[in-house]
Motif scaffolding. Structure first.
Motif, PDB file in Angstrom:
ATOM      1  N   GLU A  54       9.401  -1.203  15.532  1.00 59.89           N
ATOM      2  CA  GLU A  54      10.724  -0.584  15.617  1.00 59.89           C
ATOM      3  C   GLU A  54      10.679   0.839  15.070  1.00 59.89           C
ATOM      4  N   SER A  55      10.022   1.021  13.925  1.00 65.46           N
ATOM      5  CA  SER A  55       9.997   2.323  13.259  1.00 65.46           C
ATOM      6  C   SER A  55       8.726   3.111  13.531  1.00 65.46           C
ATOM      7  N   GLY A  56       7.661   2.421  13.943  1.00 63.07           N
ATOM      8  CA  GLY A  56       6.374   3.089  14.133  1.00 63.07           C
ATOM      9  C   GLY A  56       5.583   3.252  12.847  1.00 63.07           C
ATOM     10  N   ILE A  57       6.138   2.803  11.734  1.00 64.95           N
ATOM     11  CA  ILE A  57       5.460   2.952  10.441  1.00 64.95           C
ATOM     12  C   ILE A  57       4.332   1.931  10.343  1.00 64.95           C
ATOM     13  N   VAL A  58       3.167   2.413   9.895  1.00 62.76           N
ATOM     14  CA  VAL A  58       1.996   1.560   9.676  1.00 62.76           C
ATOM     15  C   VAL A  58       1.783   1.427   8.174  1.00 62.76           C
ATOM     16  N   HIS A  59       1.704   0.181   7.720  1.00 60.06           N
ATOM     17  CA  HIS A  59       1.495  -0.096   6.302  1.00 60.06           C
ATOM     18  C   HIS A  59       0.097  -0.669   6.111  1.00 60.06           C
ATOM     19  N   PRO A  60      -0.721  -0.054   5.245  1.00 55.85           N
ATOM     20  CA  PRO A  60      -2.023  -0.653   4.949  1.00 55.85           C
ATOM     21  C   PRO A  60      -1.840  -1.946   4.159  1.00 55.85           C
ATOM     22  N   ILE A  61      -2.750  -2.878   4.379  1.00 57.60           N
ATOM     23  CA  ILE A  61      -2.734  -4.156   3.666  1.00 57.60           C
ATOM     24  C   ILE A  61      -4.080  -4.331   2.989  1.00 57.60           C
ATOM     25  N   LYS A  62      -4.041  -4.745   1.747  1.00 54.77           N
ATOM     26  CA  LYS A  62      -5.261  -5.089   1.007  1.00 54.77           C
ATOM     27  C   LYS A  62      -4.887  -6.132  -0.020  1.00 54.77           C
ATOM     28  N   ASP A  63      -5.882  -6.643  -0.704  1.00 51.49           N
ATOM     29  CA  ASP A  63      -5.674  -7.623  -1.773  1.00 51.49           C
ATOM     30  C   ASP A  63      -4.555  -7.143  -2.693  1.00 51.49           C
ATOM     31  N   GLY A  64      -3.532  -7.977  -2.878  1.00 53.90           N
ATOM     32  CA  GLY A  64      -2.419  -7.644  -3.750  1.00 53.90           C
ATOM     33  C   GLY A  64      -1.204  -7.093  -3.020  1.00 53.90           C
TER      34      GLY A  64
END
Length: 130
Positions: A72-82
């Motif tokens: 919807e927003s085009g925002i990419v969020h990185p994901i890692k442990d925690g």
């Protein structure tokens, strides 16, 4: 009290593998907890389109890396442990495995029966029978 071990779920109907991910369903609708809980591996280098139109999901990453894109927003969020993300608005998204498998703890409400797989629109159907 419910006690389950991952080793007892592997290779059973409680372990669902779609190629991009494998989800081991620890708690399902039949357990009567009001939510379901899953141990999910997102395979490295994969991309999965998902839209939980019928469920809310909270996800906590306990190992590995990747990213989630809010379509919807085009925002990419990185994901890692925690990292935790919660799809509290039924967001259409792409989940991408990074350079290594991600291990996630996922909670769904309403609870999944354990038989759900994503349809052609990335949606889990709302199953009400166990």
């Amino acid at each position: 009290m419910i006690v389950k071990k991952l080793e007892d779920l592997v290779g059973t109907a409680a372990s669902v593998d779609n190629g991009n991910w494998v989800s081991r369903r620890f708690l399902a609708r039949k357990d009567g907890c009001g939510f379901s809980m899953h141990d999910t591996i997102i395979r490295a280098g994969t991309e999965t389109y998902i839209h939980y139109a019928n469920h809310l999901e909270a996800v906590y990453c306990v190992a590995g890396n990747g990213e989630i894109e809010d379509l919807e927003s085009g925002i990419v969020h990185p994901i890692k442990d925690g990292t935790l993300y919660c799809l509290n608005g039924h967001e259409r998204h792409k989940l991408r495995g990074g350079s290594e498998d991600m291990r996630m703890v996922c909670v769904f409400t309403p609870p999944l029966t354990g038989r759900e797989v994503h349809d052609e629109n990335g949606v889990y159907p709302l199953l009400t029978d166990d």
